[in-house]
Design a protein around this motif. Structure first.
Motif, PDB file in Angstrom:
ATOM      1  N   GLY A   1       1.050  -1.388   0.380  1.00 54.03           N
ATOM      2  CA  GLY A   1      -0.212  -0.080  -0.269  1.00 54.03           C
ATOM      3  C   GLY A   1       0.782   1.477   0.197  1.00 54.03           C
ATOM      4  O   GLY A   1       1.947   1.035  -0.332  1.00 54.03           O
ATOM      5  N   TRP A   2      -0.056   2.793   0.134  1.00 54.12           N
ATOM      6  CA  TRP A   2       1.012   3.862  -0.371  1.00 54.12           C
ATOM      7  C   TRP A   2       2.191   4.100   1.160  1.00 54.12           C
ATOM      8  O   TRP A   2       2.503   4.606   0.318  1.00 54.12           O
ATOM      9  CB  TRP A   2       0.064   5.017   0.510  1.00 54.12           C
ATOM     10  CG  TRP A   2      -0.713   4.501   1.421  1.00 54.12           C
ATOM     11  CD1 TRP A   2      -0.341   5.490   2.464  1.00 54.12           C
ATOM     12  CD2 TRP A   2      -2.028   4.227   1.356  1.00 54.12           C
ATOM     13  NE1 TRP A   2      -1.205   4.941   3.526  1.00 54.12           N
ATOM     14  CE2 TRP A   2      -2.388   5.062   3.012  1.00 54.12           C
ATOM     15  CE3 TRP A   2      -3.507   3.800   0.909  1.00 54.12           C
ATOM     16  CZ2 TRP A   2      -3.216   4.540   3.856  1.00 54.12           C
ATOM     17  CZ3 TRP A   2      -4.393   3.582   1.341  1.00 54.12           C
ATOM     18  CH2 TRP A   2      -3.938   3.516   3.139  1.00 54.12           C
ATOM     19  N   SER A   3       2.058   3.252   2.040  1.00 54.44           N
ATOM     20  CA  SER A   3       3.262   3.722   3.011  1.00 54.44           C
ATOM     21  C   SER A   3       4.130   2.044   2.946  1.00 54.44           C
ATOM     22  O   SER A   3       5.165   2.175   3.539  1.00 54.44           O
ATOM     23  CB  SER A   3       2.582   3.626   5.038  1.00 54.44           C
ATOM     24  OG  SER A   3       2.218   2.660   4.870  1.00 54.44           O
ATOM     25  N   THR A   4       4.008   1.254   2.297  1.00 52.35           N
ATOM     26  CA  THR A   4       5.115   0.342   2.088  1.00 52.35           C
ATOM     27  C   THR A   4       6.404   1.099   1.294  1.00 52.35           C
ATOM     28  O   THR A   4       6.129   1.782   0.557  1.00 52.35           O
ATOM     29  CB  THR A   4       4.409  -0.617   0.951  1.00 52.35           C
ATOM     30  OG1 THR A   4       3.011  -1.564   1.481  1.00 52.35           O
ATOM     31  CG2 THR A   4       5.310  -1.347   1.259  1.00 52.35           C
ATOM     32  N   GLY A   5       7.523   0.589   2.083  1.00 52.27           N
ATOM     33  CA  GLY A   5       9.230   1.179   1.660  1.00 52.27           C
ATOM     34  C   GLY A   5       9.746  -0.032   1.176  1.00 52.27           C
ATOM     35  O   GLY A   5       9.283  -1.217   1.070  1.00 52.27           O
ATOM     36  N   PRO A   6      10.511   0.169   0.611  1.00 53.27           N
ATOM     37  CA  PRO A   6      12.045  -0.536   0.062  1.00 53.27           C
ATOM     38  C   PRO A   6      12.113  -1.561   1.297  1.00 53.27           C
ATOM     39  O   PRO A   6      12.294  -3.139   1.253  1.00 53.27           O
ATOM     40  CB  PRO A   6      12.571   0.061  -0.730  1.00 53.27           C
ATOM     41  CG  PRO A   6      12.557   1.578  -0.716  1.00 53.27           C
ATOM     42  CD  PRO A   6      10.961   1.568   0.581  1.00 53.27           C
ATOM     43  N   GLU A   7      12.477  -0.712   2.479  1.00 51.13           N
ATOM     44  CA  GLU A   7      12.543  -1.671   3.804  1.00 51.13           C
ATOM     45  C   GLU A   7      11.693  -2.587   3.946  1.00 51.13           C
ATOM     46  O   GLU A   7      12.217  -3.297   4.723  1.00 51.13           O
ATOM     47  CB  GLU A   7      12.792  -0.615   4.833  1.00 51.13           C
ATOM     48  CG  GLU A   7      12.448  -0.451   5.289  1.00 51.13           C
ATOM     49  CD  GLU A   7      10.794   1.025   4.298  1.00 51.13           C
ATOM     50  OE1 GLU A   7      10.003   2.263   5.159  1.00 51.13           O
ATOM     51  OE2 GLU A   7      12.153   1.289   3.624  1.00 51.13           O
TER      52      GLU A   7
END
Length: 387
Positions: free
Chosen positions: A353-359
């Motif tokens: 989703g929109w707050s998912t990041g590479p980390e």
């Protein structure tokens, strides 16, 4: 919970700040939206602003957006034998084999009036079979979802709509997983009815909507009483929930283009890492898909064990199987696609989703490295290549 990674966005999403703010403001409204005094008109204004926001995105007239308690109620309301098609009242219901349970149950139709449209091994509706099913029979209501909640596979809605139109039928689309994630315009696609839900796009749980296309008569109201929602759904409207829905729609659409590219890139990075384990299958990978969804399995892996393993590693994911009365059943979606029972019972869904990041992706892959080694060795798949 601190240090958790949430990768189950297709199940539900976090509440957007914009939605929370709109709901908080609506909680302080005193009036009933059906009242004619100033307080009532203020509550009514909040509802109508949200209705206009949703209609604008769908490409529909605001008066044809009906608020419900969620996607399931909207689907059941849509699947009504009281609808009138261009060729007359609909007498049968055709649904794709990969629909949500609320559609597969047939809504308000009798089960004997329901037929299932097969899908290809990629999870896409078989257009030739649909054409044959439409030919020679009475007017039909056809229900095909825009995007599958398990595989993310996108259906050829415009082609389905053309076939249904030529046969004099009506097309309903469950757009709950697609709405706010990819462009979806009912006017451009030729859709007659569409259902959407707030909590899949950062709005509150317990709010949904049904869109009725121009010229659609019906459906018969499930809840009768007051004249709310133009007589289509009785009961005082959920003002705060609807306010949150409208705010979530605005926020989702403002970020749509950027999220499409960013989340799609993260999904590709995730799948590239998963495929470094020999034998991993990503379902519907050869079909157009939502940019945020990966459903995968590996030989010898049991989904429930993998989901628990991910959870213990601080990562929330879903199983591609459904539990009923304590018995694990293979996903009906994967069964319809012809996947083996053994592989289907090991399917795990990762949705971003929109707050998912590479980390978050990297942490998921690190957890998978450890899980795959222990789970697959335990099942005897010791020859599998590791990272």
């Amino acid at each position: 919970m601190p240090d958790r990674v949430y990768l189950d966005w297709n199940a539900t999403t976090p509440l957007r700040p914009e939605s929370r703010a709109a709901m908080t403001a609506a909680f302080d409204l005193v009036g009933n939206p059906s009242s004619v005094h100033a307080e009532g008109r203020q509550a009514r204004r909040v509802i109508e602003e949200a209705r206009e926001s949703i209609a604008r995105v769908l490409g529909a007239a605001p008066r044809n957006v009906v608020f419900t308690s969620g996607g399931t109620e909207a689907n059941v309301l849509a699947l009504s034998p009281g609808l009138r098609a261009p060729a007359g009242p609909v007498e049968r219901l055709l649904v794709s084999a990969v629909e949500h349970a609320s559609v597969l149950a047939g809504g308000q139709f009798d089960r004997k009036e329901l037929s299932t449209i097969p899908v290809t091994p990629s999870g896409v509706v078989d257009l030739e079979r649909l054409r044959a099913m439409l030919a020679g029979g009475p007017p039909a209501l056809v229900s095909v979802m825009a995007a599958n909640n398990e595989t993310g596979a996108l259906q050829p809605i415009s082609q389905v709509a053309e076939q249904v139109r030529q046969a004099g039928g009506i097309l309903h689309v469950d757009a709950i997983q697609a709405f706010g994630k990819i462009p979806f315009n009912v006017s451009e696609l030729g859709v007659n009815l569409a259902t959407v839900s707030a909590h899949k796009i950062g709005g509150p749980k317990g709010v949904g909507a049904l869109m009725l296309g121009a010229g659609i008569e019906g459906p018969a109201a499930l809840l009768r009483g007051g004249g709310q929602e133009r007589g289509r759904r009785a009961g005082t409207e959920n003002v705060s929930g609807i306010a949150g829905f409208g705010a979530a729609v605005k926020a989702a659409m403002a970020a749509l283009d950027a999220d499409l590219a960013r989340v799609g890139s993260l999904r590709d990075r995730l799948e590239a890492g998963l495929r470094q384990t020999t034998g991993v299958v990503v379902f519907s990978s050869d079909a157009p898909r939502l940019p945020n969804t990966t459903l995968f399995a590996a030989p010898g892996m049991k989904a429930e064990t993998a989901v628990i393993g991910f959870d213990l590693a601080g990562i929330a994911v879903s199983s591609g199987s459904a539990c009923s009365s304590g018995k694990v059943q293979p996903s009906h979606v994967l069964e319809a696609m012809g996947a083996s029972s053994a592989l289907a019972q090991g399917a795990v869904r990762l949705s971003l989703g929109w707050s998912t990041g590479p980390e978050d992706v990297d942490r998921c892959l690190e957890a998978w490295r450890k899980l795959s080694l222990s789970l697959l060795k335990r099942s005897g798949e010791t020859e599998l290549e590791r990272f």
